[in-house]
Design a protein around this motif. Structure first.
Motif, mmCIF file in Angstrom:
data_model
loop_
_atom_site.group_PDB
_atom_site.id
_atom_site.type_symbol
_atom_site.label_atom_id
_atom_site.label_comp_id
_atom_site.label_asym_id
_atom_site.label_seq_id
_atom_site.Cartn_x
_atom_site.Cartn_y
_atom_site.Cartn_z
ATOM 1 N N GLU A 25 -5.554 9.503 6.401
ATOM 2 C CA GLU A 25 -6.786 9.269 5.663
ATOM 3 C C GLU A 25 -7.687 10.480 5.849
ATOM 4 O OE1 GLU A 25 -8.965 5.384 5.581
ATOM 5 O OE2 GLU A 25 -10.580 6.540 6.543
ATOM 6 N N LEU A 36 0.877 -1.173 0.000
ATOM 7 C CA LEU A 36 0.000 0.000 0.000
ATOM 8 C C LEU A 36 0.910 1.217 0.000
ATOM 9 C CD1 LEU A 36 -2.915 1.110 0.154
ATOM 10 C CD2 LEU A 36 -2.655 1.145 2.643
ATOM 11 N N GLY A 44 -4.981 8.573 1.823
ATOM 12 C CA GLY A 44 -6.217 7.961 1.337
ATOM 13 C C GLY A 44 -7.388 8.865 1.636
ATOM 14 N N ARG A 83 -4.603 -8.270 4.735
ATOM 15 C CA ARG A 83 -5.490 -7.287 4.117
ATOM 16 C C ARG A 83 -6.644 -6.901 5.032
ATOM 17 N NH1 ARG A 83 -5.108 -8.327 -2.308
ATOM 18 N NH2 ARG A 83 -3.021 -9.237 -2.292
ATOM 19 N N TYR A 117 -5.164 5.227 -1.738
ATOM 20 C CA TYR A 117 -6.365 4.395 -1.640
ATOM 21 C C TYR A 117 -7.629 5.228 -1.479
ATOM 22 C CZ TYR A 117 -6.358 4.930 3.531
ATOM 23 O OH TYR A 117 -6.382 5.419 4.823
ATOM 24 N N HIS A 163 -11.306 4.535 0.499
ATOM 25 C CA HIS A 163 -11.905 3.697 1.538
ATOM 26 C C HIS A 163 -13.419 3.891 1.476
ATOM 27 C CE1 HIS A 163 -11.876 2.694 6.164
ATOM 28 N NE2 HIS A 163 -12.698 1.922 5.487
ATOM 29 N N ASP A 193 -9.285 -4.404 -2.467
ATOM 30 C CA ASP A 193 -7.937 -4.885 -2.152
ATOM 31 C C ASP A 193 -7.762 -5.185 -0.672
ATOM 32 O OD1 ASP A 193 -6.650 -4.401 -4.853
ATOM 33 O OD2 ASP A 193 -7.370 -2.389 -4.390
ATOM 34 N N GLY A 231 -5.777 3.227 -7.816
ATOM 35 C CA GLY A 231 -5.161 2.904 -6.532
ATOM 36 C C GLY A 231 -5.884 1.772 -5.820
ATOM 37 N N ARG A 232 -5.496 1.538 -4.577
ATOM 38 C CA ARG A 232 -6.122 0.483 -3.784
ATOM 39 C C ARG A 232 -7.520 0.913 -3.333
ATOM 40 N NH1 ARG A 232 -2.933 -3.698 -5.227
ATOM 41 N NH2 ARG A 232 -0.791 -3.527 -4.440
ATOM 42 N N VAL A 233 -8.391 -0.087 -3.145
ATOM 43 C CA VAL A 233 -9.737 0.152 -2.635
ATOM 44 C C VAL A 233 -9.933 -0.670 -1.362
ATOM 45 C CG1 VAL A 233 -12.216 -0.124 -3.063
ATOM 46 C CG2 VAL A 233 -10.712 0.687 -4.902
ATOM 47 N N ILE A 234 -10.323 0.031 -0.289
ATOM 48 C CA ILE A 234 -10.704 -0.608 0.973
ATOM 49 C C ILE A 234 -12.225 -0.545 1.067
ATOM 50 C CG2 ILE A 234 -10.503 -0.541 3.493
ATOM 51 C CD1 ILE A 234 -7.911 1.058 3.150
#
Length: 372
Positions: A178, A11, A230, A19, A265, A267, A316, A293-296
């Motif tokens: 965040e 990340l 994020g 994760r 990310y 979120h 992710d 990017g990453r997704v939470i």
């Protein structure tokens, strides 16, 4: 086959061993006066350091940004020092942690403001309540007043507050930040036609309503680094007078802007409101196309649902909120398919160690069982 929950992940610059994310959870345990993080909070977060990533409780970027009693800030030196003790404790326990930056906007109470008026994009009531400690020492849910509409000067000042808060968070030793852009708070209020009736550069069409969020993201990323930043978003909430018919295309437009800025990310807060709508797969796939990017994802996930959404490639990482309260070793419990302890709802907000740092790990709880 190993559950995807327990596969490592990069990340940004962070190497996550799993994760499983600890979602932000307001617990109202900061020291008074001053809303200062303390040793009890350091113990609480360090107990949960086996999460792949911890997202701190929402933390106000300024006195104006506060909406609930005893929530911590990141705008004074005492608060920076207090959070440094927390981040040090988490790192010593092998964890990784980001600080969630928060301005509540209209979701506030008169007692937190000299003139009794919170600020918001427009002078519209949220028709909602916030948790406030009374003079009698008892916390109660109280009505949020009608806010005053922000001037352009106010908007630019708040963006500056976000920038300083991000710098303070990094000085406090966090691995990143965040931005809280969800659940009816200030950034979310700018995004929605139901809470933003402005007719200037920050209201009207989609591009105008996302401008504040994008400018905040750029300001924060300039201090923390985009690869360590994020943003939390909640496209499908409807409470707090936030039921906006244009929110999905607005969120997707913002996602493209966040992708250009390079945020690590997004979120997604979903499905932990009583009126929460089902998040359609079409939206999840559109988000993946808009944002690289990453997704939470967060919202009443259990291990089975978490595995499914990870296997489908629609997220992710998966964040768990309330399960982490009573289960400080939640990753170990999920890995071993152990039963989860239940939290005590009477100890969620305010108080001391009871219902906060006194929940046992599974190994300790098993050792305390009577011998048959």
């Amino acid at each position: 086959m190993t559950s995807p929950l327990f596969r490592p992940l990069e990340l940004g610059p962070l190497q996550l061993p799993n994760r499983i994310v600890m979602a932000p959870l307001t617990r109202s345990r900061s020291s008074q006066p001053g809303n200062v993080p303390n040793e009890l909070m350091a113990t609480y977060y360090a107990q949960r350091a086996s999460a792949g990533l911890i997202v701190s409780e929402a933390t106000q970027i300024s006195p104006q940004g506060q909406g609930y009693s005893f929530t911590p800030g990141i705008h004074s030196e005492a608060q920076v020092d207090g959070w440094r003790r927390v981040s040090d404790a988490v790192h010593a326990a092998g964890g990784r942690m980001v600080l969630q930056l928060w301005h509540v906007g209209r979701m506030s109470h008169a007692s937190f403001h000299a003139d009794g008026l919170p600020v918001a994009p427009s002078a519209l009531s949220p028709d909602a309540q916030v948790w406030v400690m009374g003079k009698d020492g008892v916390g109660r849910m109280q009505e949020a007043p009608v806010p005053r509409a922000m001037t352009l000067q106010d908007i630019h000042a708040v963006i500056g507050d976000y920038r300083r808060a991000a710098a303070n968070a990094m000085r406090a030793g966090f691995d990143g930040v965040e931005i809280h852009g969800a659940n009816g708070y200030l950034i979310d209020q700018f995004l929605r036609t139901t809470s933003n009736h402005r007719r200037d550069a920050y209201g009207g069409g989609v591009a105008q309503r996302t401008r504040f969020a994008a400018e905040v993201a750029a300001a924060v990323a300039s201090e923390a680094g985009a690869e360590r930043t994020g943003m939390r978003l909640a496209p499908y909430i409807t409470q707090r007078n936030m039921d906006c018919p244009e929110i999905v295309p607005t969120i997707l437009h913002l996602a493209r802007q966040l992708d250009e800025i390079g945020l690590a990310y997004i979120h997604l807060a979903e499905a932990d409101w009583d009126d929460a709508r089902h998040v359609p797969e079409t939206f999840r796939r559109e988000l993946r196309r808009a944002y690289q990017g990453r997704v939470i994802v967060a919202g009443r996930y259990d291990a089975r649902r978490a595995d499914a959404i990870l296997q489908a490639g629609l997220a992710d990482l998966v964040a768990f909120g309330r399960p982490f309260i009573a289960n400080p070793d939640l990753p170990a419990r999920l890995a071993a398919d152990l039963p989860l302890a239940e939290l005590d709802p009477t100890t969620l907000f305010g108080g001391g160690a009871r219902g906060y740092t006194d929940y046992a790990s599974a190994s300790v709880a098993h050792a305390l069982l009577p011998t048959p």
